[in-house]
Design a protein around this motif. Sequence first.
Motif, PDB file in Angstrom:
ATOM      1  N   LYS A 406     -53.551 -16.023 -32.511  1.00  0.00           N
ATOM      2  CA  LYS A 406     -52.189 -16.421 -32.095  1.00  0.00           C
ATOM      3  C   LYS A 406     -52.276 -17.491 -30.994  1.00  0.00           C
ATOM      4  O   LYS A 406     -51.507 -18.450 -30.979  1.00  0.00           O
ATOM      5  CB  LYS A 406     -51.414 -15.210 -31.585  1.00  0.00           C
ATOM      6  CG  LYS A 406     -51.020 -14.258 -32.687  1.00  0.00           C
ATOM      7  CD  LYS A 406     -50.139 -13.162 -32.114  1.00  0.00           C
ATOM      8  CE  LYS A 406     -50.089 -11.975 -33.066  1.00  0.00           C
ATOM      9  NZ  LYS A 406     -49.771 -10.727 -32.385  1.00  0.00           N
ATOM     10  N   ILE A 407     -53.204 -17.297 -30.068  1.00  0.00           N
ATOM     11  CA  ILE A 407     -53.389 -18.298 -28.996  1.00  0.00           C
ATOM     12  C   ILE A 407     -53.748 -19.639 -29.631  1.00  0.00           C
ATOM     13  O   ILE A 407     -53.204 -20.695 -29.280  1.00  0.00           O
ATOM     14  CB  ILE A 407     -54.512 -17.840 -28.016  1.00  0.00           C
ATOM     15  CG1 ILE A 407     -54.138 -16.522 -27.340  1.00  0.00           C
ATOM     16  CG2 ILE A 407     -54.798 -18.925 -26.975  1.00  0.00           C
ATOM     17  CD1 ILE A 407     -55.269 -15.857 -26.541  1.00  0.00           C
ATOM     18  N   GLU A 408     -54.666 -19.582 -30.616  1.00  0.00           N
ATOM     19  CA  GLU A 408     -55.118 -20.816 -31.276  1.00  0.00           C
ATOM     20  C   GLU A 408     -53.948 -21.516 -31.966  1.00  0.00           C
ATOM     21  O   GLU A 408     -53.801 -22.736 -31.883  1.00  0.00           O
ATOM     22  CB  GLU A 408     -56.218 -20.472 -32.294  1.00  0.00           C
ATOM     23  CG  GLU A 408     -56.856 -21.709 -32.878  1.00  0.00           C
ATOM     24  CD  GLU A 408     -57.941 -21.402 -33.905  1.00  0.00           C
ATOM     25  OE1 GLU A 408     -57.837 -20.377 -34.611  1.00  0.00           O
ATOM     26  OE2 GLU A 408     -58.880 -22.201 -34.006  1.00  0.00           O
ATOM     27  N   GLN A 409     -53.100 -20.724 -32.646  1.00  0.00           N
ATOM     28  CA  GLN A 409     -51.935 -21.329 -33.322  1.00  0.00           C
ATOM     29  C   GLN A 409     -51.024 -22.012 -32.312  1.00  0.00           C
ATOM     30  O   GLN A 409     -50.510 -23.109 -32.554  1.00  0.00           O
ATOM     31  CB  GLN A 409     -51.149 -20.269 -34.113  1.00  0.00           C
ATOM     32  CG  GLN A 409     -51.796 -19.879 -35.439  1.00  0.00           C
ATOM     33  CD  GLN A 409     -52.234 -21.102 -36.262  1.00  0.00           C
ATOM     34  OE1 GLN A 409     -51.459 -22.020 -36.481  1.00  0.00           O
ATOM     35  NE2 GLN A 409     -53.487 -21.125 -36.692  1.00  0.00           N
ATOM     36  N   ALA A 410     -50.829 -21.377 -31.166  1.00  0.00           N
ATOM     37  CA  ALA A 410     -49.980 -21.976 -30.129  1.00  0.00           C
ATOM     38  C   ALA A 410     -50.616 -23.272 -29.619  1.00  0.00           C
ATOM     39  O   ALA A 410     -49.917 -24.269 -29.380  1.00  0.00           O
ATOM     40  CB  ALA A 410     -49.775 -20.989 -28.978  1.00  0.00           C
ATOM     41  N   GLU A 411     -51.933 -23.281 -29.479  1.00  0.00           N
ATOM     42  CA  GLU A 411     -52.617 -24.497 -29.004  1.00  0.00           C
ATOM     43  C   GLU A 411     -52.477 -25.622 -30.031  1.00  0.00           C
ATOM     44  O   GLU A 411     -52.274 -26.785 -29.674  1.00  0.00           O
ATOM     45  CB  GLU A 411     -54.095 -24.205 -28.727  1.00  0.00           C
ATOM     46  CG  GLU A 411     -54.289 -23.303 -27.507  1.00  0.00           C
ATOM     47  CD  GLU A 411     -55.747 -23.137 -27.096  1.00  0.00           C
ATOM     48  OE1 GLU A 411     -56.639 -23.329 -27.956  1.00  0.00           O
ATOM     49  OE2 GLU A 411     -55.987 -22.805 -25.924  1.00  0.00           O
ATOM     50  N   ILE A 412     -52.569 -25.268 -31.311  1.00  0.00           N
ATOM     51  CA  ILE A 412     -52.415 -26.291 -32.362  1.00  0.00           C
ATOM     52  C   ILE A 412     -50.986 -26.842 -32.316  1.00  0.00           C
ATOM     53  O   ILE A 412     -50.758 -28.051 -32.390  1.00  0.00           O
ATOM     54  CB  ILE A 412     -52.754 -25.691 -33.755  1.00  0.00           C
ATOM     55  CG1 ILE A 412     -54.256 -25.367 -33.812  1.00  0.00           C
ATOM     56  CG2 ILE A 412     -52.356 -26.636 -34.888  1.00  0.00           C
ATOM     57  CD1 ILE A 412     -54.689 -24.528 -35.013  1.00  0.00           C
ATOM     58  N   GLY A 413     -50.038 -25.941 -32.128  1.00  0.00           N
ATOM     59  CA  GLY A 413     -48.628 -26.354 -32.068  1.00  0.00           C
ATOM     60  C   GLY A 413     -48.328 -27.254 -30.877  1.00  0.00           C
ATOM     61  O   GLY A 413     -47.448 -28.119 -30.941  1.00  0.00           O
TER      62      GLY A 413
END
Length: 436
Positions: A406-413
Amino acid sequence: MRQIAIIGSGPAGYYTAEAAQKLFGADVAIDIIDRLPVPYGLIRFGVAPDHQSIKAVSRRYEKVALSDNVRFVGNVSVGEHVSIEELLGLYDAVVLATGAPHDRTLDIDGADLPGVFGSAAFVGWYNGHPDFAGIDPVLDGTDVVVVGNGNVALDVARILAKTLDELGESDIVRHAYDALETAATERVTLLGRRGPHQIAMTPKELGELGRLERACPRVDPADLPEEEADALLEPGMRKSVTLLREFAAIPESHRADKCIEIDFDFFASPVRIVGDGKVEGVVVERTELDADMRSRGTGETYTIPASMVVTCIGYQTPPIDGVPYEHGRGRFANEDGRIMPHLYCVGWAKRGPTGTIGTNRPDGYAVVDLIAEDIGEGQGRKGRVGLDALLEARGVDVVSFRDWQKIEQAEIGNAREGSPREKFVVIEDMIAARGA
Ligand SMILES: Cc1cc2nc3c(=O)[nH]c(=O)nc-3n(C[C@H](O)[C@H](O)[C@H](O)COP(=O)(O)OP(=O)(O)OC[C@H]3O[C@@H](n4cnc5c(N)ncnc54)[C@H](O)[C@@H]3O)c2cc1C
């Protein structure tokens, strides 16, 4: 069921988990514990932000992480939240894969002046390591001195020399990207105690310096040995020295439209850092090589102006209470990865800070063979159930691999256009992103 705890989620930790899975199949439970809420160690915080293809190795680790018998236990610092003694009581084998995150210090006068940074700190700053995100390097001066003649020194010089355009597809963090936009750098001097035949720079990284938009390398032809001597070098090293010869032959007319010079100062040993309240210069002693190719001072000194100094002279593993330590080499005392019964080490924590990502793979496989010899079928230890109870009782907020995703998805976003991600640089922000 065998219970294995691996401390550290960098390459050495994940290769060890991969090897344990292959050897023990479903009959093992592996916990990969990391002090940070995000995995992969120096893949995230060391490897240069403009070398995304190298960082892609983390996809291989992700496969391991997502299998049923492997867990990521993030945000848990061994030595602080849980002791080695406690882990040894819970698991059949405990493997230290904690890397070597501390800078070796340059032991000369003035090394503690403001404006002198170790490479762990400076690289950590541009890569968004929470420990170093706030170091505020000095970028308003024209002259940066980088001490060291290895690939980390090249990374530092290249990041300082690239234009924002050249950094566009990198994942350099926002604060560094913004700071580099207004940086006043005109010269980056790379100090090496020995000569071109003694560098620890690989051709790929060295070659990049010759293709930069606004920067140009400079090598003094007088520092180069006779060309025939290159024949004795191993092929990779010969390529690197050939590149240095090409840099030495760059005509002055080619430099005219380049505003940053990357100056290779060979046979140059820093003896003192000077400045009034902050770094202003580095006093350097000219050196020569003795018969064993070691450098020795000639007594001749000169001063290089410096608004910032970055030392890239190696790393050490921080000691952990209860674990034997080899102070001279800055790593855990071990024999081929065995530290004491049930306690092992791999990667930089075992060997010291040498080798590439791939060098850690055989370490992981070899240590699992030792574990198989030592623990047999396992001894019915509590393993992860015991760890969970202990961490819960201590109120530790554990971050799982699903949380990391989830952290990674937020960073990509959050990424700026063209960049793969905008990393969180504060632990609380990482943890908050998991709840989104
Ligand atoms: C600046 C730099 C650039 C590099 N670039 C390249 C490159 O381009 N290509 C290449 O092949 N190699 C490169 N390397 C080398 C490569 O990164 C290393 O070989 C590799 O990361 C070492 O792996 P490791 O698992 O031993 O340590 P690390 O990657 O450092 O992982 C250690 C992990 O342990 C965790 N940890 C530490 N202490 C604790 C504790 N007490 N409790 C819990 N967790 C803890 C850390 O948070 C970290 O996640 C580079 C190295 C550096 C320093």
